[in-house]
Write a protein that holds these residues in place. Structure first.
Motif, PDB file in Angstrom:
ATOM      1  N   GLU A 182       0.854  -1.191   0.000  1.00  0.00           N
ATOM      2  CA  GLU A 182       0.000   0.000   0.000  1.00  0.00           C
ATOM      3  C   GLU A 182       0.897   1.250   0.000  1.00  0.00           C
ATOM      4  O   GLU A 182       1.813   1.379   0.804  1.00  0.00           O
ATOM      5  N   GLY A 183       0.620   2.157  -0.908  1.00  0.00           N
ATOM      6  CA  GLY A 183       1.448   3.350  -1.028  1.00  0.00           C
ATOM      7  C   GLY A 183       2.567   3.202  -2.034  1.00  0.00           C
ATOM      8  O   GLY A 183       3.238   4.188  -2.369  1.00  0.00           O
ATOM      9  N   VAL A 184       2.781   1.979  -2.526  1.00  0.00           N
ATOM     10  CA  VAL A 184       3.849   1.718  -3.498  1.00  0.00           C
ATOM     11  C   VAL A 184       3.282   1.466  -4.894  1.00  0.00           C
ATOM     12  O   VAL A 184       3.886   1.837  -5.890  1.00  0.00           O
ATOM     13  N   LEU A 185       2.133   0.828  -4.967  1.00  0.00           N
ATOM     14  CA  LEU A 185       1.532   0.502  -6.259  1.00  0.00           C
ATOM     15  C   LEU A 185       0.801   1.712  -6.847  1.00  0.00           C
ATOM     16  O   LEU A 185       0.216   2.498  -6.098  1.00  0.00           O
ATOM     17  N   PRO A 186       0.824   1.917  -8.179  1.00  0.00           N
ATOM     18  CA  PRO A 186       1.538   1.090  -9.158  1.00  0.00           C
ATOM     19  C   PRO A 186       3.049   1.267  -9.036  1.00  0.00           C
ATOM     20  O   PRO A 186       3.547   2.389  -8.967  1.00  0.00           O
ATOM     21  N   ARG A 187       3.735   0.149  -9.071  1.00  0.00           N
ATOM     22  CA  ARG A 187       5.161   0.120  -8.757  1.00  0.00           C
ATOM     23  C   ARG A 187       5.998   0.970  -9.701  1.00  0.00           C
ATOM     24  O   ARG A 187       6.900   1.699  -9.266  1.00  0.00           O
ATOM     25  N   MET A 188       5.747   0.872 -11.014  1.00  0.00           N
ATOM     26  CA  MET A 188       6.546   1.622 -11.975  1.00  0.00           C
ATOM     27  C   MET A 188       6.482   3.116 -11.701  1.00  0.00           C
ATOM     28  O   MET A 188       7.499   3.822 -11.732  1.00  0.00           O
ATOM     29  N   SER A 189       5.293   3.608 -11.428  1.00  0.00           N
ATOM     30  CA  SER A 189       5.127   5.040 -11.173  1.00  0.00           C
ATOM     31  C   SER A 189       5.847   5.437  -9.894  1.00  0.00           C
ATOM     32  O   SER A 189       6.518   6.482  -9.838  1.00  0.00           O
ATOM     33  N   TYR A 190       5.730   4.588  -8.882  1.00  0.00           N
ATOM     34  CA  TYR A 190       6.372   4.884  -7.600  1.00  0.00           C
ATOM     35  C   TYR A 190       7.884   4.986  -7.758  1.00  0.00           C
ATOM     36  O   TYR A 190       8.516   5.945  -7.291  1.00  0.00           O
ATOM     37  N   LEU A 191       8.482   4.000  -8.427  1.00  0.00           N
ATOM     38  CA  LEU A 191       9.931   3.988  -8.586  1.00  0.00           C
ATOM     39  C   LEU A 191      10.410   5.130  -9.474  1.00  0.00           C
ATOM     40  O   LEU A 191      11.440   5.767  -9.192  1.00  0.00           O
ATOM     41  N   SER A 192       9.683   5.406 -10.530  1.00  0.00           N
ATOM     42  CA  SER A 192      10.089   6.479 -11.428  1.00  0.00           C
ATOM     43  C   SER A 192      10.048   7.827 -10.719  1.00  0.00           C
ATOM     44  O   SER A 192      10.967   8.649 -10.862  1.00  0.00           O
ATOM     45  N   GLU A 193       8.999   8.062  -9.955  1.00  0.00           N
ATOM     46  CA  GLU A 193       8.896   9.316  -9.198  1.00  0.00           C
ATOM     47  C   GLU A 193       9.992   9.403  -8.146  1.00  0.00           C
ATOM     48  O   GLU A 193      10.576  10.466  -7.926  1.00  0.00           O
ATOM     49  N   LEU A 194      10.264   8.285  -7.504  1.00  0.00           N
ATOM     50  CA  LEU A 194      11.307   8.277  -6.475  1.00  0.00           C
ATOM     51  C   LEU A 194      12.671   8.587  -7.089  1.00  0.00           C
ATOM     52  O   LEU A 194      13.436   9.408  -6.561  1.00  0.00           O
ATOM     53  N   LEU A 195      12.989   7.950  -8.193  1.00  0.00           N
ATOM     54  CA  LEU A 195      14.263   8.206  -8.857  1.00  0.00           C
ATOM     55  C   LEU A 195      14.375   9.665  -9.292  1.00  0.00           C
ATOM     56  O   LEU A 195      15.431  10.293  -9.157  1.00  0.00           O
ATOM     57  N   LYS A 196      13.277  10.193  -9.775  1.00  0.00           N
ATOM     58  CA  LYS A 196      13.266  11.584 -10.205  1.00  0.00           C
ATOM     59  C   LYS A 196      13.511  12.516  -9.022  1.00  0.00           C
ATOM     60  O   LYS A 196      14.295  13.473  -9.112  1.00  0.00           O
ATOM     61  N   ASP A 197      12.878  12.225  -7.894  1.00  0.00           N
ATOM     62  CA  ASP A 197      13.033  13.076  -6.718  1.00  0.00           C
ATOM     63  C   ASP A 197      14.432  12.980  -6.123  1.00  0.00           C
ATOM     64  O   ASP A 197      14.999  13.977  -5.660  1.00  0.00           O
ATOM     65  N   VAL A 198      15.003  11.768  -6.129  1.00  0.00           N
ATOM     66  CA  VAL A 198      16.366  11.604  -5.624  1.00  0.00           C
ATOM     67  C   VAL A 198      17.341  12.344  -6.528  1.00  0.00           C
ATOM     68  O   VAL A 198      18.245  13.054  -6.055  1.00  0.00           O
ATOM     69  N   ASP A 199      17.170  12.207  -7.839  1.00  0.00           N
ATOM     70  CA  ASP A 199      18.021  12.900  -8.797  1.00  0.00           C
ATOM     71  C   ASP A 199      17.937  14.415  -8.595  1.00  0.00           C
ATOM     72  O   ASP A 199      18.957  15.115  -8.578  1.00  0.00           O
ATOM     73  N   SER A 200      16.733  14.926  -8.424  1.00  0.00           N
ATOM     74  CA  SER A 200      16.532  16.363  -8.243  1.00  0.00           C
ATOM     75  C   SER A 200      17.165  16.857  -6.947  1.00  0.00           C
ATOM     76  O   SER A 200      17.828  17.895  -6.921  1.00  0.00           O
ATOM     77  N   ALA A 201      16.971  16.096  -5.860  1.00  0.00           N
ATOM     78  CA  ALA A 201      17.525  16.502  -4.560  1.00  0.00           C
ATOM     79  C   ALA A 201      19.048  16.514  -4.597  1.00  0.00           C
ATOM     80  O   ALA A 201      19.689  17.429  -4.050  1.00  0.00           O
ATOM     81  N   LEU A 202      19.647  15.513  -5.229  1.00  0.00           N
ATOM     82  CA  LEU A 202      21.107  15.472  -5.336  1.00  0.00           C
ATOM     83  C   LEU A 202      21.625  16.617  -6.203  1.00  0.00           C
ATOM     84  O   LEU A 202      22.653  17.230  -5.899  1.00  0.00           O
ATOM     85  N   ALA A 203      20.912  16.913  -7.282  1.00  0.00           N
ATOM     86  CA  ALA A 203      21.331  17.980  -8.184  1.00  0.00           C
ATOM     87  C   ALA A 203      21.309  19.338  -7.489  1.00  0.00           C
ATOM     88  O   ALA A 203      22.160  20.204  -7.753  1.00  0.00           O
ATOM     89  N   GLN A 204      20.342  19.538  -6.604  1.00  0.00           N
ATOM     90  CA  GLN A 204      20.184  20.824  -5.923  1.00  0.00           C
ATOM     91  C   GLN A 204      21.096  20.970  -4.711  1.00  0.00           C
ATOM     92  O   GLN A 204      21.289  22.077  -4.207  1.00  0.00           O
ATOM     93  N   SER A 205      21.658  19.873  -4.255  1.00  0.00           N
ATOM     94  CA  SER A 205      22.455  19.908  -3.027  1.00  0.00           C
ATOM     95  C   SER A 205      23.730  20.713  -3.206  1.00  0.00           C
ATOM     96  O   SER A 205      24.455  20.556  -4.188  1.00  0.00           O
ATOM     97  N   LYS A 206      24.003  21.572  -2.228  1.00  0.00           N
ATOM     98  CA  LYS A 206      25.240  22.340  -2.210  1.00  0.00           C
ATOM     99  C   LYS A 206      26.134  21.910  -1.041  1.00  0.00           C
ATOM    100  O   LYS A 206      27.107  22.589  -0.704  1.00  0.00           O
TER     101      LYS A 206
END
Length: 335
Positions: free
Chosen positions: A183-207
């Motif tokens: 619960e909270g993970v499905l649909p799995r593809m959308s969850y993982l894609s959003e997570l990867l996008k958010d991790v990528d964005s957070a790392l890119a913005q980090s100073k």
């Protein structure tokens, strides 16, 4: 029934393609952020432990005792838990006595009365995930902070906590006798894609001077579980792109330090909080493998602007391994 090799490959291609497409567009959501200011002398000190929640058994209490002693010596700021916080099957609900039996009543040392920043492990997903994430637990013990994924801002260092369990195919396609709470993970593809996008964005913005990612599952490991190929394929490229200094994990019940010879990323396994696997080690290049210890224990980190000093301890508090990571990667580290 387990997927065939061909089906696994197709899944990986689909996930990577979908994730990369989404990474091209800005994320509307951001990972939750928490602030933990560095000390006046610009340093942070912390302990890392994983795979611990066994109601004090399998030497969990002994490890906890040594954590308290080391924590006092270092005057730590907080503790990081790398997941599998409650065995065997997570928490049954917010009133599950295991929260007290495996956490509150075990880590009683004064030095450990600091915030515990925690991620979920695969065993936690076998219980009521929302219970473990619930603010009700923080009301029971103010130290407890557990989310699926989030960022901890320590000024000189940022820790990016990533929910790794949903990446692993086996839990979805061949779970065996286990039941997982998705619960909270499905649909799995959308969850993982959003997570990867958010991790990528957070790392890119980090100073921050230092960038460290925390997850439950191994990426590079000579231990029982070995490498997690799903993470190697779709998370590691993001870590490399943003010059992440270290990936910190549990899952393998050992203490381990691997330095990837190509990327220079340090892979630090601290999964010795209770049950360990004796003599369960896979062949690995000694050029990369700096520590493999098949017993219980934990890790400390002392981070300044110029260095991140790591130290691994066994169940009796004996120092097993030390290493200093320099921000100048051309400077050789010492053991």
């Amino acid at each position: 029934m387990a997927l065939s090799i061909k089906q696994h490959m197709l899944f990986h291609v689909m996930l990577v393609t979908g994730a990369l497409c989404l990474l091209l567009t800005p994320s509307v959501a951001e990972l939750p952020r928490f602030k933990h200011p560095a000390k006046p002398q610009q340093s942070l000190r912390l302990l890392v432990v994983g795979d611990w929640g066994r109601k004090g058994t399998n030497n969990q209490s002994l490890v906890a005792n040594q954590m308290g002693i080391v924590g006092e010596k270092l005057n730590i700021d907080f503790v990081i838990s790398t997941g599998d916080n409650f065995y065997e099957d997570g928490l049954k609900g917010v009133d599950d006595p295991a929260f007290f039996e495996s956490f509150v009543d075990i880590y009683t040392a004064p030095s450990l009365q600091k915030t515990w920043y925690s991620v979920l492990g695969n065993h936690d997903y076998r219980g009521d995930v929302e219970a473990q994430l619930s603010p009700v637990l923080k009301q029971k013990d103010s130290r407890w902070l557990c989310l699926r994924s989030f960022v901890l801002d320590g000024e000189i260092v940022e820790f990016f906590f990533v929910d790794t369990t949903p990446f692993v195919n086996e839990y979805f396609v061949d779970p065996g006798e286990h039941t997982y709470d998705w619960e909270g993970v499905l649909p799995r593809m959308s969850y993982l894609s959003e997570l990867l996008k958010d991790v990528d964005s957070a790392l890119a913005q980090s100073k921050a001077k230092w960038k460290m990612v925390v997850g439950h599952h191994t990426i590079n490991s000579a231990g029982h579980h070995g490498n997690t190929e799903e993470l190697k394929q779709i998370l590691v490229p993001i870590l490399k792109a943003h010059n992440v200094d270290a990936y910190i994990n549990g899952h393998d019940h050992c203490l381990e330090h691997i330095i990837d010879k190509n990327s220079g990323i340090h892979f630090l396994t601290s999964g010795g909080g209770s049950k360990a696997w004796s003599s369960d080690v896979r062949p690995w290049s000694l050029e990369e493998l700096k520590l493999y210890y098949d017993g219980q224990g934990f890790m400390s980190m002392q981070i300044t602007e110029s260095n991140a000093d790591i130290k691994f301890y066994d169940v009796s508090g004996k120092t097993l391994h030390t290493w200093s990571i320099s921000k100048d990667r051309n400077v050789p580290a010492w053991i």
